[in-house]
Write an enzyme that holds these catalytic residues in place. Structure first.
Site, PDB file in Angstrom:
ATOM      1  N   HIS A 102      41.949  46.400  47.612  1.00 53.07           N
ATOM      2  CA  HIS A 102      42.962  46.680  46.587  1.00 53.07           C
ATOM      3  C   HIS A 102      43.782  47.891  47.036  1.00 53.07           C
ATOM      4  CE1 HIS A 102      44.591  46.622  42.525  1.00 53.07           C
ATOM      5  NE2 HIS A 102      44.527  47.947  42.571  1.00 53.07           N
ATOM      6  N   GLU A 147      44.517  50.261  54.851  1.00 56.95           N
ATOM      7  CA  GLU A 147      43.743  49.078  54.426  1.00 56.95           C
ATOM      8  C   GLU A 147      43.102  48.410  55.635  1.00 56.95           C
ATOM      9  OE1 GLU A 147      45.639  46.192  51.915  1.00 56.95           O
ATOM     10  OE2 GLU A 147      46.880  47.700  50.961  1.00 56.95           O
ATOM     11  N   VAL A 175      37.809  42.145  36.787  1.00 58.56           N
ATOM     12  CA  VAL A 175      38.772  42.345  37.881  1.00 58.56           C
ATOM     13  C   VAL A 175      38.832  43.811  38.345  1.00 58.56           C
ATOM     14  CG1 VAL A 175      41.237  42.182  38.479  1.00 58.56           C
ATOM     15  CG2 VAL A 175      40.163  40.395  37.110  1.00 58.56           C
ATOM     16  N   ASP A 176      38.767  43.991  39.659  1.00 63.63           N
ATOM     17  CA  ASP A 176      38.884  45.318  40.296  1.00 63.63           C
ATOM     18  C   ASP A 176      37.872  46.330  39.780  1.00 63.63           C
ATOM     19  OD1 ASP A 176      41.010  44.352  41.802  1.00 63.63           O
ATOM     20  OD2 ASP A 176      42.542  45.102  40.423  1.00 63.63           O
ATOM     21  N   ARG A 203      44.270  34.952  43.433  1.00 65.39           N
ATOM     22  CA  ARG A 203      43.654  34.208  42.337  1.00 65.39           C
ATOM     23  C   ARG A 203      42.451  35.010  41.853  1.00 65.39           C
ATOM     24  NH1 ARG A 203      44.449  28.927  41.109  1.00 65.39           N
ATOM     25  NH2 ARG A 203      42.386  28.960  40.151  1.00 65.39           N
ATOM     26  N   ILE A 204      42.212  34.901  40.581  1.00 67.65           N
ATOM     27  CA  ILE A 204      41.007  35.547  40.046  1.00 67.65           C
ATOM     28  C   ILE A 204      39.884  34.517  40.103  1.00 67.65           C
ATOM     29  CG2 ILE A 204      39.970  36.535  37.963  1.00 67.65           C
ATOM     30  CD1 ILE A 204      42.806  37.562  37.271  1.00 67.65           C
ATOM     31  N   LEU A 205      38.753  34.946  40.645  1.00 68.74           N
ATOM     32  CA  LEU A 205      37.626  34.009  40.771  1.00 68.74           C
ATOM     33  C   LEU A 205      36.865  33.908  39.448  1.00 68.74           C
ATOM     34  CD1 LEU A 205      36.427  35.197  44.284  1.00 68.74           C
ATOM     35  CD2 LEU A 205      37.443  32.962  43.762  1.00 68.74           C
ATOM     36  N   ARG A 208      40.137  27.478  35.929  1.00 66.77           N
ATOM     37  CA  ARG A 208      39.740  28.357  37.029  1.00 66.77           C
ATOM     38  C   ARG A 208      38.435  27.895  37.681  1.00 66.77           C
ATOM     39  NH1 ARG A 208      42.264  32.964  37.366  1.00 66.77           N
ATOM     40  NH2 ARG A 208      42.573  33.565  35.235  1.00 66.77           N
TER      41      ARG A 208
END
Ligand code: GRF
Length: 310
Positions: free
Chosen positions: A216, A284, A254-255, A198-200, A172
């Protein structure tokens, strides 16, 4: 009067009183008219042949600043009386919405948008900028997928776009370093994750702490960690009566970052995943624009886990 505006007015005032013949009320009235600003007070002072006092000068700066034309006026002044050393004030000009590089220019808020898919949130930002609702510029759109429709949207609007596909088995953080080769050159004020799948890495998130936001499609912290249809499926399965969307800062978890803005959406008896997803999506688009606007106006402060809006 804003401190920076006063300081700027003072610097120029000290200079114009050295050149009383170059800058007088007649010049000011002409300059105002060239800017399309009609001001009776100034016209009256002109007809009375009044001197330019410090108070008059402050009044003038406030008026012109309000009409977002201060940069044009300052450039005209510079042309007339020469370059003025701004010293430490130069860094603070941003607070007045200005930058200086030999001439005064309007500062714009630079946004990079990371995407993976259709890009309707990106489109909402583009539309808000083009209509003048948002004083910002999208300086780059980056996708990890070459077939993302979002890329076509960027191209259509003349926005630079970049594809950074992940390599097989790539860590990652290694991917994020490659991503950052582009991001750091674009030097954005804000990075928006608009459907970026993608998760940073913590490395990237730390580097840009407080400068990355995500949208989200649920009312966080409910239904965190899910994405796409999965969120709405879970909402329906749990029998929620309301759902919505959340714009939040991105942190290592995450989130989980400070929440900037949320919009509620009622869940209806006959909702399907599609129907609900579409209703949430409309909200959104509003939430993402409002959030970027708040940030671009410097109206969000992070205090611990809370984003305070002022
Ligand atoms: C949105 O539902 C957003 O909340 C989520 O991904 C989706 C992106 O949609 N993070 P789009 O690509 O902006 O149309």
């Amino acid at each position: 009067m804003q401190d920076e505006l006063k300081a700027l007015a003072d610097i120029f005032y000290a200079k114009i009183i050295e050149f009383p013949r170059k800058i007088d009320m007649a010049w000011i009235v002409r300059a105002l008219s060239a800017l399309g600003i009609k001001d009776e007070t100034m016209e009256k002072l002109y007809t009375l042949n009044a001197p330019i006092s410090r108070e008059v000068w402050y009044y003038l700066f406030i008026k012109i600043h309000e009409s977002h034309k201060l940069h044009i006026f300052l450039n005209a002044l510079q042309e007339k009386i020469g370059t003025i050393p701004l010293g430490t004030l130069q860094e603070k000009l941003e607070n007045l919405g200005l930058v200086y590089d030999g001439e005064f220019k309007l500062r714009y808020y630079k946004v990079v948008v990371l995407v993976s898919g259709r890009g309707t949130n990106l489109q909402a930002l583009i539309d808000a900028i083009e209509s003048g609702e948002l004083n910002a510029r999208i300086v780059g759109v980056i996708s990890n997928r070459k077939d993302a429709a979002a890329i076509q949207r960027a191209k259509k609007h003349g926005i630079e776009s970049y594809i950074v596909p992940a390599k097989k088995g790539e860590r990652r953080e290694d991917y994020d370093h490659r991503l950052d080769e582009i991001v750091s050159k674009l030097n954005p004020n804000l990075i928006v994750l608009a459907g970026f799948l993608r998760i940073l890495s913590p490395w990237f998130v730390r580097k840009y702490r407080g400068k990355i936001i995500n949208i989200h499609p649920s009312l966080l912290p409910a239904f965190a960690g899910l994405y796409g249809e999965k969120v709405h499926e879970a909402v329906l399965k749990r029998g929620c009566k309301v759902t919505g969307c959340t714009v939040h800062f991105v942190t290592e978890d995450v989130d989980d970052g400070p929440i900037i803005l949320q919009k509620c959406v009622e869940v209806k008896e006959d909702d399907t995943v599609d129907k609900l997803a579409n209703r949430v999506l409309k909200h959104e688009h509003v939430a993402i624009v409002e959030s970027v606007k708040l940030l671009s106006e410097n109206r969000v402060t992070i205090i611990g886990k809370v984003a305070k809006i002022h």
